[in-house]
Design a protein around this motif. Structure first.
Motif, PDB file in Angstrom:
ATOM      1  N   VAL A  94       0.859  -1.182   0.000  1.00 56.75           N
ATOM      2  CA  VAL A  94       0.000   0.000   0.000  1.00 56.75           C
ATOM      3  C   VAL A  94       0.897   1.234   0.000  1.00 56.75           C
ATOM      4  O   VAL A  94       1.671   1.444   0.929  1.00 56.75           O
ATOM      5  N   VAL A  95       0.809   2.031  -1.070  1.00 55.78           N
ATOM      6  CA  VAL A  95       1.691   3.201  -1.221  1.00 55.78           C
ATOM      7  C   VAL A  95       0.850   4.414  -1.619  1.00 55.78           C
ATOM      8  O   VAL A  95      -0.304   4.284  -2.031  1.00 55.78           O
ATOM      9  N   SER A  96       1.457   5.580  -1.513  1.00 52.72           N
ATOM     10  CA  SER A  96       0.783   6.788  -1.989  1.00 52.72           C
ATOM     11  C   SER A  96       0.975   6.901  -3.497  1.00 52.72           C
ATOM     12  O   SER A  96       1.942   6.363  -4.057  1.00 52.72           O
ATOM     13  N   THR A  97       0.069   7.620  -4.162  1.00 56.73           N
ATOM     14  CA  THR A  97       0.253   7.861  -5.597  1.00 56.73           C
ATOM     15  C   THR A  97       1.529   8.676  -5.817  1.00 56.73           C
ATOM     16  O   THR A  97       2.180   8.547  -6.852  1.00 56.73           O
ATOM     17  N   GLU A  98       1.903   9.479  -4.835  1.00 56.25           N
ATOM     18  CA  GLU A  98       3.144  10.260  -4.925  1.00 56.25           C
ATOM     19  C   GLU A  98       4.350   9.315  -4.999  1.00 56.25           C
ATOM     20  O   GLU A  98       5.247   9.503  -5.825  1.00 56.25           O
ATOM     21  N   GLN A  99       4.351   8.269  -4.154  1.00 51.59           N
ATOM     22  CA  GLN A  99       5.447   7.293  -4.200  1.00 51.59           C
ATOM     23  C   GLN A  99       5.461   6.548  -5.533  1.00 51.59           C
ATOM     24  O   GLN A  99       6.509   6.328  -6.130  1.00 51.59           O
ATOM     25  N   LEU A 121      -7.045   2.597  -3.728  1.00 47.51           N
ATOM     26  CA  LEU A 121      -7.856   2.596  -2.508  1.00 47.51           C
ATOM     27  C   LEU A 121      -8.634   3.901  -2.446  1.00 47.51           C
ATOM     28  O   LEU A 121      -9.767   3.942  -1.997  1.00 47.51           O
ATOM     29  N   ASN A 122      -7.985   4.985  -2.879  1.00 44.27           N
ATOM     30  CA  ASN A 122      -8.650   6.275  -3.101  1.00 44.27           C
ATOM     31  C   ASN A 122      -7.717   7.106  -3.993  1.00 44.27           C
ATOM     32  O   ASN A 122      -6.710   6.588  -4.482  1.00 44.27           O
ATOM     33  N   ARG A 123      -8.021   8.373  -4.180  1.00 45.22           N
ATOM     34  CA  ARG A 123      -7.240   9.190  -5.124  1.00 45.22           C
ATOM     35  C   ARG A 123      -5.759   9.303  -4.747  1.00 45.22           C
ATOM     36  O   ARG A 123      -4.916   9.500  -5.621  1.00 45.22           O
ATOM     37  N   THR A 124      -5.444   9.204  -3.463  1.00 42.40           N
ATOM     38  CA  THR A 124      -4.050   9.427  -3.041  1.00 42.40           C
ATOM     39  C   THR A 124      -3.338   8.159  -2.587  1.00 42.40           C
ATOM     40  O   THR A 124      -2.159   8.206  -2.255  1.00 42.40           O
ATOM     41  N   THR A 125      -4.045   7.022  -2.566  1.00 39.00           N
ATOM     42  CA  THR A 125      -3.469   5.776  -2.055  1.00 39.00           C
ATOM     43  C   THR A 125      -3.821   4.630  -2.994  1.00 39.00           C
ATOM     44  O   THR A 125      -4.931   4.568  -3.514  1.00 39.00           O
ATOM     45  N   MET A 126      -2.872   3.730  -3.203  1.00 34.91           N
ATOM     46  CA  MET A 126      -3.085   2.644  -4.164  1.00 34.91           C
ATOM     47  C   MET A 126      -2.256   1.419  -3.779  1.00 34.91           C
ATOM     48  O   MET A 126      -1.402   1.487  -2.883  1.00 34.91           O
ATOM     49  N   HIS A 130       4.515  -1.096  -9.153  1.00 36.56           N
ATOM     50  CA  HIS A 130       5.890  -1.569  -9.360  1.00 36.56           C
ATOM     51  C   HIS A 130       6.659  -1.364  -8.054  1.00 36.56           C
ATOM     52  O   HIS A 130       6.335  -0.489  -7.253  1.00 36.56           O
ATOM     53  N   THR A 131       7.671  -2.193  -7.845  1.00 35.55           N
ATOM     54  CA  THR A 131       8.471  -2.079  -6.622  1.00 35.55           C
ATOM     55  C   THR A 131       9.295  -0.794  -6.623  1.00 35.55           C
ATOM     56  O   THR A 131       9.751  -0.348  -5.566  1.00 35.55           O
ATOM     57  N   SER A 132       9.454  -0.160  -7.798  1.00 36.90           N
ATOM     58  CA  SER A 132      10.220   1.092  -7.865  1.00 36.90           C
ATOM     59  C   SER A 132       9.599   2.196  -7.004  1.00 36.90           C
ATOM     60  O   SER A 132      10.251   3.211  -6.736  1.00 36.90           O
ATOM     61  N   ALA A 133       8.347   2.006  -6.578  1.00 39.08           N
ATOM     62  CA  ALA A 133       7.693   3.000  -5.712  1.00 39.08           C
ATOM     63  C   ALA A 133       8.502   3.249  -4.436  1.00 39.08           C
ATOM     64  O   ALA A 133       8.335   4.278  -3.780  1.00 39.08           O
ATOM     65  N   HIS A 134       9.398   2.323  -4.077  1.00 38.65           N
ATOM     66  CA  HIS A 134      10.181   2.468  -2.838  1.00 38.65           C
ATOM     67  C   HIS A 134      11.614   2.943  -3.076  1.00 38.65           C
ATOM     68  O   HIS A 134      12.376   3.084  -2.120  1.00 38.65           O
ATOM     69  N   GLN A 135      11.966   3.161  -4.338  1.00 37.28           N
ATOM     70  CA  GLN A 135      13.359   3.508  -4.645  1.00 37.28           C
ATOM     71  C   GLN A 135      13.832   4.742  -3.882  1.00 37.28           C
ATOM     72  O   GLN A 135      14.876   4.718  -3.223  1.00 37.28           O
ATOM     73  N   ARG A 136      13.057   5.819  -3.983  1.00 36.23           N
ATOM     74  CA  ARG A 136      13.515   7.077  -3.395  1.00 36.23           C
ATOM     75  C   ARG A 136      13.690   6.962  -1.885  1.00 36.23           C
ATOM     76  O   ARG A 136      14.686   7.429  -1.328  1.00 36.23           O
ATOM     77  N   GLU A 137      12.724   6.300  -1.205  1.00 40.24           N
ATOM     78  CA  GLU A 137      12.817   6.231   0.263  1.00 40.24           C
ATOM     79  C   GLU A 137      14.029   5.399   0.702  1.00 40.24           C
ATOM     80  O   GLU A 137      14.659   5.711   1.721  1.00 40.24           O
TER      81      GLU A 137
END
Length: 433
Positions: A94-99, A121-126, A130-137
Motif C-alpha cells: 500500500v503506497v501513496s500515488t506520490e510514491q 484505494l482512493n485518489r491518493t493511495t493505491m 511496481h516495486t520502484s515506488a520504494h526507490q527514493r525512500e
C-alpha cells in the motif's frame, strides 16, 4: 498483518483477518482508507494482499528470489567482507500515488496513472504498480546498493501469462566519483558531472559521457552475470534501447529462449533528478527491474501464471528442494479440458463529460471478480458498429479451465450467467443474446 473490521489490534498468531471493503472505507494491512470516486480495488484482489508468495519457503517465486539473493551475496562483497547489497522484501504494497508516480518523475498526464490500469484505494493511495515506488525512500535512508522484492498490482488482460498480482525484484546501485573512476588511469581528473551539457540518446544533461559509459558497462555486466547464473553459460543475451521515465539511457535485456527472443528485464542509468531528490546528488546510479513470474515460468516450465496461487500439493511439492540451486522442471498436473462461452453486448453511450464509460480492463476485472481462478483467458472476438444508430457492440470469448479438476457444463453455465448479469448491472452494457 491485517486489522479486523472492528479496528482491534493486529493478531500475530494464526491466520490474519481478511481485509474489508466497507461502504465508506477500505481496511487493509492494519489501516483504514476513506473511499472516494477513485476507489476500484476489489475483494478478490485484497484477498491476495499479505499472501507474499515471494516469502513462502519453497514456493517457486521464493526459489527465484533466493537464487538471485545468493548470487548477489556471493558475487558482491563490501570492504569489510559483508554483502554489498542489502535485501528488502517486506515493504507494504500500500503506497501513496506520490510514491508510485511522482517520486519516479512520471508526469501527471502519463497513461500509466489511469484508473483503468491500477488498483486505487482512493485518489491518493493505491496498491503499488511496481516495486520502484520504494526507490527514493531507500536511497534517502542512505543505501547505495540494494535489492527489493514484492507483490505488485495492475489491472490487465486475462491469459496464461497475465495476472492482476505479480511479483517484481529490482536492484539499485549508486557510485561516487572515486568508485566510478578508481580503475581508470588519471581517473581523479574525471568527473561524474558536467556543467552546461545537453541530453542526448547516450546520456542526461548533467552527466559526463565517460561516467555514464562506465556505469552502463557495470550495469550490463552485472545483469549478464546474473542471467548467465540463472540460465546457464550458453544463454544468448541482447540489449534493446527503450524508454522509462525514471532512467536514461534505458535498456531491455532479451534472452533467446526456445528459438525466440524474450524480454526478461528493464534497466538504465537513474534519472539524476530522482537521485538528487533522495539526497544523493553527488552520486550516479543504475537500476533494474525484473518479473519473478516470467523468470519462473521460463526456468521451471510453468505453463500458466494462475498456478503460482495454487494450494495443490501436487504443484507445491515439486519445488521442495534440498538445495535452491537444484534444477527443477515442473511436471504438469493433468491437463483438464477447457470449456468456452461467448458474451456479446452493446456498449453504453459515452458519458457527457466525454469520459470513457466502458474500458476493456473494466470488463476483465468484472470477469475476474465473478469467475476467479476458473477463467483461463478472455479474448475480444468481434466488434461491430451499427450503421444507423452508431451504437457499438463487442463479443468476447471466455475460456474456462480449472487447474485441478474437470469443470461441468452446468457449473460453467451458472458462472457465465452471473458474468452476463453483472456486466449489465455494473458496467451498463446491454446484452445481445
Amino acid at each position: 498483518h491485517l486489522w479486523t473490521s472492528s479496528g482491534s489490534l493486529p493478531i500475530t498468531d494464526g491466520p490474519a483477518p481478511r481485509p474489508v471493503i466497507g461502504q465508506d472505507s477500505v481496511e487493509v494491512l492494519g489501516a483504514s482508507y476513506p473511499r472516494d470516486d477513485f476507489t476500484n480495488v476489489t475483494a478478490k484482489i485484497l484477498d491476495k494482499v499479505g499472501r507474499n508468495l515471494h516469502n513462502q519457503p519453497h514456493h517457486p517465486l521464493w526459489l527465484i528470489k533466493e537464487r538471485i539473493k545468493a548470487h548477489f551475496y556471493s558475487s558482491y562483497i563490501g570492504r569489510w567482507g559483508n554483502p554489498l547489497f542489502s535485501v528488502h522484501d517486506n515493504l507494504s504494497p500500500v503506497v501513496s500515488t506520490e510514491q508510485n508516480f511522482d517520486s519516479l518523475l512520471i508526469p501527471p498526464d502519463h497513461p500509466s496513472r489511469k484508473r483503468g490500469d491500477n488498483y486505487y484505494l482512493n485518489r491518493t493511495t493505491m496498491l503499488r504498480a511496481h516495486t520502484s515506488a520504494h526507490q527514493r525512500e531507500l536511497v534517502r535512508s542512505g543505501l547505495d546498493a540494494f535489492l527489493l522484492a514484492g507483490d505488485v498490482y495492475r489491472r490487465d488482460e486475462i491469459d496464461a501469462s497475465h495476472y492482476p498480482v505479480f511479483h517484481q525484484m529490482e536492484g539499485v546501485r549508486l557510485f561516487t566519483n572515486h568508485e566510478v573512476f578508481s580503475k581508470v588511469q588519471d581517473g581523479h581528473e574525471l568527473s561524474l558531472f558536467e556543467a552546461g551539457g545537453r541530453r542526448t540518446p547516450q546520456k542526461q544533461e548533467t552527466h559526463s559521457l565517460e561516467a555514464v559509459k562506465l556505469v552502463e558497462f557495470d550495469l550490463k555486466n552485472t545483469l549478464t552475470r546474473l542471467i548467465t547464473y540463472l540460465f546457464g553459460d550458453d544463454v544468448e543475451v541482447r540489449w534493446v534501447d527503450c524508454y522509462f521515465p525514471f532512467t536514461h539511457p534505458s535498456f531491455e535485456m532479451e534472452v533467446r529462449f526456445q528459438g525466440d527472443w524474450m524480454e526478461v528485464l528493464g534497466c538504465g542509468v537513474m534519472e539524476q533528478e530522482l537521485v538528487n531528490s533522495a539526497g544523493a546528488g553527488h552520486k550516479l546510479g543504475w537500476a533494474f527491474g525484473l518479473g519473478l513470474e516470467r523468470l519462473a515460468m521460463v526456468l521451471y516450465s510453468i505453463p500458466d501464471i494462475r498456478l503460482f496461487w495454487s494450494q495443490d500439493e501436487r504443484f507445491l511439492q515439486q519445488f521442495r528442494l534440498p538445495d535452491i540451486q537444484q534444477p527443477v522442471t515442473f511436471q504438469p498436473l493433468s491437463k483438464y479440458p477447457p470449456l468456452h462461452n461467448d458474451i456479446s453486448f452493446w456498449l453504453p453511450e459515452e458519458s457527457e463529460a466525454g469520459r470513457e464509460s466502458f474500458t476493456q480492463n473494466d470488463f476483465y476485472e468484472l470477469v475476474r471478480s465473478v469467475g476467479g481462478e476458473l477463467v483461463e483467458r478472455v479474448s475480444l472476438q468481434d466488434e461491430f458498429t451499427h450503421p444507423r444508430t452508431g451504437r457499438r457492440s463487442q463479443c468476447y470469448r471466455i475460456v474456462y479451465r480449472h487447474m485441478e479438476r474437470t469443470l461441468t457444463q452446468d457449473e460453467v453455465r451458472r458462472v457465465h450467467q452471473q458474468i452476463e448479469h453483472a456486466a449489465e448491472t455494473e458496467l451498463g452494457v446491454q446484452g445481445r443474446y
